[in-house]
Design a protein around this motif. Structure first.
Motif, PDB file in Angstrom:
ATOM      1  N   ARG A 168      67.528  39.680  38.514  1.00  0.00           N
ATOM      2  CA  ARG A 168      68.917  39.481  38.120  1.00  0.00           C
ATOM      3  C   ARG A 168      69.075  39.459  36.595  1.00  0.00           C
ATOM      4  O   ARG A 168      68.497  38.637  35.907  1.00  0.00           O
ATOM      5  CB  ARG A 168      69.427  38.169  38.725  1.00  0.00           C
ATOM      6  N   GLY A 169      69.873  40.395  36.081  1.00  0.00           N
ATOM      7  CA  GLY A 169      70.271  40.380  34.681  1.00  0.00           C
ATOM      8  C   GLY A 169      69.178  40.681  33.687  1.00  0.00           C
ATOM      9  O   GLY A 169      69.385  40.539  32.487  1.00  0.00           O
ATOM     10  N   LYS A 170      67.979  41.103  34.143  1.00  0.00           N
ATOM     11  CA  LYS A 170      66.882  41.322  33.208  1.00  0.00           C
ATOM     12  C   LYS A 170      66.313  42.735  33.312  1.00  0.00           C
ATOM     13  O   LYS A 170      65.174  42.992  32.979  1.00  0.00           O
ATOM     14  CB  LYS A 170      65.763  40.309  33.472  1.00  0.00           C
ATOM     15  N   SER A 171      67.125  43.672  33.826  1.00  0.00           N
ATOM     16  CA  SER A 171      66.632  45.035  33.981  1.00  0.00           C
ATOM     17  C   SER A 171      67.735  46.015  33.611  1.00  0.00           C
ATOM     18  O   SER A 171      68.869  45.636  33.323  1.00  0.00           O
ATOM     19  CB  SER A 171      66.189  45.275  35.423  1.00  0.00           C
ATOM     20  N   LEU A 172      67.394  47.276  33.646  1.00  0.00           N
ATOM     21  CA  LEU A 172      68.343  48.338  33.302  1.00  0.00           C
ATOM     22  C   LEU A 172      69.047  48.894  34.524  1.00  0.00           C
ATOM     23  O   LEU A 172      69.678  49.946  34.451  1.00  0.00           O
ATOM     24  CB  LEU A 172      67.601  49.463  32.567  1.00  0.00           C
ATOM     25  N   CYS A 173      68.970  48.212  35.638  1.00  0.00           N
ATOM     26  CA  CYS A 173      69.627  48.663  36.862  1.00  0.00           C
ATOM     27  C   CYS A 173      71.144  48.682  36.661  1.00  0.00           C
ATOM     28  O   CYS A 173      71.727  47.718  36.143  1.00  0.00           O
ATOM     29  CB  CYS A 173      69.266  47.731  38.025  1.00  0.00           C
ATOM     30  N   ASN A 174      71.785  49.775  37.057  1.00  0.00           N
ATOM     31  CA  ASN A 174      73.234  49.907  36.858  1.00  0.00           C
ATOM     32  C   ASN A 174      74.036  48.959  37.743  1.00  0.00           C
ATOM     33  O   ASN A 174      75.193  48.668  37.448  1.00  0.00           O
ATOM     34  CB  ASN A 174      73.666  51.347  37.128  1.00  0.00           C
ATOM     35  N   ASP A 178      71.865  39.844  42.590  1.00  0.00           N
ATOM     36  CA  ASP A 178      72.504  38.528  42.535  1.00  0.00           C
ATOM     37  C   ASP A 178      71.552  37.381  42.811  1.00  0.00           C
ATOM     38  O   ASP A 178      71.974  36.288  43.174  1.00  0.00           O
ATOM     39  CB  ASP A 178      73.669  38.483  43.526  1.00  0.00           C
ATOM     40  N   GLY A 179      70.243  37.613  42.691  1.00  0.00           N
ATOM     41  CA  GLY A 179      69.293  36.552  42.975  1.00  0.00           C
ATOM     42  C   GLY A 179      68.986  36.485  44.461  1.00  0.00           C
ATOM     43  O   GLY A 179      69.408  37.341  45.239  1.00  0.00           O
ATOM     44  N   PRO A 180      68.253  35.467  44.918  1.00  0.00           N
ATOM     45  CA  PRO A 180      67.859  35.380  46.324  1.00  0.00           C
ATOM     46  C   PRO A 180      69.063  35.393  47.266  1.00  0.00           C
ATOM     47  O   PRO A 180      70.072  34.744  47.017  1.00  0.00           O
ATOM     48  CB  PRO A 180      67.117  34.038  46.395  1.00  0.00           C
ATOM     49  N   GLY A 181      68.942  36.170  48.367  1.00  0.00           N
ATOM     50  CA  GLY A 181      70.009  36.239  49.354  1.00  0.00           C
ATOM     51  C   GLY A 181      71.045  37.293  49.032  1.00  0.00           C
ATOM     52  O   GLY A 181      71.006  37.956  48.002  1.00  0.00           O
ATOM     53  N   ARG A 182      71.971  37.450  49.956  1.00  0.00           N
ATOM     54  CA  ARG A 182      73.070  38.420  49.848  1.00  0.00           C
ATOM     55  C   ARG A 182      72.538  39.830  49.648  1.00  0.00           C
ATOM     56  O   ARG A 182      71.933  40.384  50.555  1.00  0.00           O
ATOM     57  CB  ARG A 182      74.052  37.988  48.772  1.00  0.00           C
ATOM     58  N   PHE A 197      64.996  47.431  44.700  1.00  0.00           N
ATOM     59  CA  PHE A 197      64.892  46.199  45.480  1.00  0.00           C
ATOM     60  C   PHE A 197      65.079  44.999  44.556  1.00  0.00           C
ATOM     61  O   PHE A 197      64.721  45.053  43.374  1.00  0.00           O
ATOM     62  CB  PHE A 197      63.524  46.103  46.163  1.00  0.00           C
ATOM     63  N   ASP A 198      65.632  43.921  45.112  1.00  0.00           N
ATOM     64  CA  ASP A 198      65.827  42.690  44.348  1.00  0.00           C
ATOM     65  C   ASP A 198      64.490  41.956  44.248  1.00  0.00           C
ATOM     66  O   ASP A 198      63.939  41.508  45.258  1.00  0.00           O
ATOM     67  CB  ASP A 198      66.868  41.813  45.052  1.00  0.00           C
ATOM     68  N   LEU A 199      63.987  41.831  43.038  1.00  0.00           N
ATOM     69  CA  LEU A 199      62.694  41.190  42.806  1.00  0.00           C
ATOM     70  C   LEU A 199      62.720  39.707  43.171  1.00  0.00           C
ATOM     71  O   LEU A 199      61.685  39.115  43.488  1.00  0.00           O
ATOM     72  CB  LEU A 199      62.288  41.367  41.339  1.00  0.00           C
ATOM     73  N   ASP A 200      63.900  39.100  43.151  1.00  0.00           N
ATOM     74  CA  ASP A 200      64.007  37.663  43.408  1.00  0.00           C
ATOM     75  C   ASP A 200      63.920  37.294  44.889  1.00  0.00           C
ATOM     76  O   ASP A 200      63.849  36.106  45.230  1.00  0.00           O
ATOM     77  CB  ASP A 200      65.326  37.123  42.848  1.00  0.00           C
ATOM     78  N   GLU A 201      63.949  38.280  45.778  1.00  0.00           N
ATOM     79  CA  GLU A 201      63.831  37.979  47.206  1.00  0.00           C
ATOM     80  C   GLU A 201      62.401  37.554  47.541  1.00  0.00           C
ATOM     81  O   GLU A 201      61.449  37.903  46.840  1.00  0.00           O
ATOM     82  CB  GLU A 201      64.211  39.200  48.057  1.00  0.00           C
ATOM     83  N   ASP A 202      62.253  36.852  48.637  1.00  0.00           N
ATOM     84  CA  ASP A 202      60.932  36.474  49.152  1.00  0.00           C
ATOM     85  C   ASP A 202      60.499  37.573  50.113  1.00  0.00           C
ATOM     86  O   ASP A 202      60.779  37.529  51.304  1.00  0.00           O
ATOM     87  CB  ASP A 202      61.019  35.126  49.872  1.00  0.00           C
ATOM     88  N   TRP A 203      59.827  38.591  49.591  1.00  0.00           N
ATOM     89  CA  TRP A 203      59.445  39.752  50.393  1.00  0.00           C
ATOM     90  C   TRP A 203      58.194  39.428  51.212  1.00  0.00           C
ATOM     91  O   TRP A 203      57.199  38.930  50.685  1.00  0.00           O
ATOM     92  CB  TRP A 203      59.194  40.966  49.502  1.00  0.00           C
TER      93      TRP A 203
END
Length: 478
Positions: A168-174, A178-182, A197-203
């Motif tokens: 969240r907020g630390k990459s160049l993704c357009n 939104d952090g974990p979830g959703r 993929f959202d890095l903050d998820e528990d994969w």
């Protein structure tokens, strides 16, 4: 004076509570309309100060569409179930469903070539490099097993499909996450090749906790190949994440969609498609078989192997999360059992299956007819309409017209006190049902004509029912 002061305080407290409720309703309404706008259900500008009475017909219709594709009671209102669903885990790609037909949607273009390369630029620390690679490789295989396309991983240079994890907020993704979830992930249509993929998820992999990378990756790869979201709740390409399944298979709508773009693979891998009946018995000629999308149900039950069996005439078929399977003759699975049944019920308590027709009952252990059966019905009326196993008290319920009998398989049951009126047990169900049963989720379902009713734990019909059997249970495409 003291009484007057106390009355004023009480009135103020009531007013405060009422205002809070109105504010909560308004906040939820604004939250829902923002969601509908974001994911393509609403195209008109939103008024942030709109009243929370949901009086706008445009919003009501958008809510009804969202509730329909999410398998929620269709109320057209921002209710608790709808808000909870909107707050759940899902794909970040929009799903502008505005047509009535339930089918796959295409998403942009298609790849002209059939051999694609992919590159994984970074990895989730939850699984590490090798775990991430295995999950992504398995995700690609779902599609290559059913369509004439192949995928090869490359470790450097430009690839057709480019996979990466962003926080969240630390990459160049357009489209920041939104952090974990959703929002779990998103992808772009061909020929972009972007999959994030959202890095903050528990994969995770191989467990029910966290978020399964393999299944989410397969969904996003579907987008990257040109598929949009499916309106079938159980499809891989449905917008909401359904959770981990140890026996995950593609839904027939996923297969139909990818094959509409790239064609059929000459030999499909059966491990990727959940379309086969749970028996090795030979499949008969199906010229006389009923069409599950239009057939009248004689009975339905959650039977052996926790499979859902539907019966009509001389045939049965199984209903899975992928829809219905091809009909098979009843006596190919249950030897000696006739067709045109009145009712069928499987006891989770004793693992016995009972079939009723006319004034007779057949009892099977597994697929073998028990000794001494069929037997005559002596304490029940003939031509029972439906039967179901009631998990609440481990009893079997037999229904005819507006009456019912309750029977205990193990303990003595005084059936002389029956029948009783069905309204004393269930609230809101139809009389003379075609079929009834308790499903895997513990909910009770009644079927009549082309409609079905779902009951809650209080044995009352849920709001928004009845719904269409063909569209929801058999998942037929109209």
């Amino acid at each position: 004076m003291g009484c007057l002061f106390q009355a004023v305080v009480i009135s103020a407290a009531i007013l405060s509570t009422t205002s809070l409720t109105v504010m909560q309703r308004r906040d939820q309404f604004v939250e829902a309309t923002k969601y509908l706008k974001k994911y393509g259900y609403l195209s008109t500008p939103l008024d942030p100060h709109a009243e929370a009475d949901q009086s706008s017909e445009t919003v009501k219709e958008a809510l009804r569409i969202y509730q329909r594709i999410s398998s929620l009671p269709i109320t057209g209102k921002v209710d608790k179930a709808t808000i909870e669903k909107m707050r759940g885990r899902r794909c970040g790609v929009e799903d502008p469903f505005n047509q009535k037909a339930m089918k796959y949607r295409l998403f942009g273009g298609a790849w002209r070539k059939r051999s694609l390369t992919y590159r994984i630029f970074n990895y989730t620390p939850d699984l590490g490099k090798e775990g991430t690679q295995r999950a992504i490789r398995s995700a690609f295989k779902y599609w290559s097993d059913v369509a004439p396309i192949s995928f090869k991983e490359v470790s450097y240079g430009r690839a057709d499909l480019r996979i990466s994890f962003h926080d969240r907020g630390k990459s160049l993704c357009n489209s920041p996450f939104d952090g974990p979830g959703r929002i779990l992930a998103h992808a772009e249509a061909p020929p972009s090749g972007i999959i994030h993929f959202d890095l903050d998820e528990d994969w995770t992999e191989g467990q029910y906790s966290g978020t399964n990378l393999r299944i989410v990756a397969a969904h996003e790869i579907g987008h990257a190949l040109g598929l949009g979201h499916s309106q079938y709740t159980n499809a891989l390409m449905a917008p909401h994440y359904r959770g981990y399944s140890s026996y995950f298979r593609l839904h027939f709508d996923d297969i139909r969609g990818i094959q509409a773009i790239y064609g059929k693979r000459e030999t499909e891998d059966s491990n990727s498609v959940d379309m086969t009946p749970p028996t090795t018995a030979p499949t008969p000629t199906l010229s006389q078989a009923p069409d599950p999308c239009s057939a009248k149900l004689d009975a339905i039950m959650l039977g052996p192997w926790r499979k859902t069996f539907a019966f009509s005439g001389d045939y049965f078929w199984t209903v899975s999360e992928a829809g219905y399977n091809e009909p098979i003759r009843i006596n190919l699975l249950w030897k000696g059992l006739p067709g045109n049944l009145n009712a069928a019920v499987h006891s989770q308590r004793t693992n016995k299956t009972f079939f009723l027709k006319g004034n007779k009952v057949w009892r099977y252990t597994g697929l073998r007819l028990d000794y001494g059966y069929p037997k005559n019905l002596t304490k029940l009326s003939p031509n029972i309409d439906a039967a179901l196993y009631l998990e609440k008290n481990k009893k079997i319920i037999f229904i005819k017209g507006s009456l019912y009998w309750q029977w205990d398989e193990i303990s003595y049951t005084d059936l002389s006190i029956y029948p009783k009126r069905i309204s004393n047990l269930f609230t809101g169900v139809p009389h003379d049902p075609d079929a009834a049963f308790t499903w895997k989720n513990g909910k009770i379902y009644f079927f009549k004509g082309d409609k079905y009713w779902r009951l809650n734990r209080h044995l009352k019909v849920d709001t928004g029912y009845p719904l269409s059997i063909q569209e929801r249970w058999m998942q037929c495409n109209y």
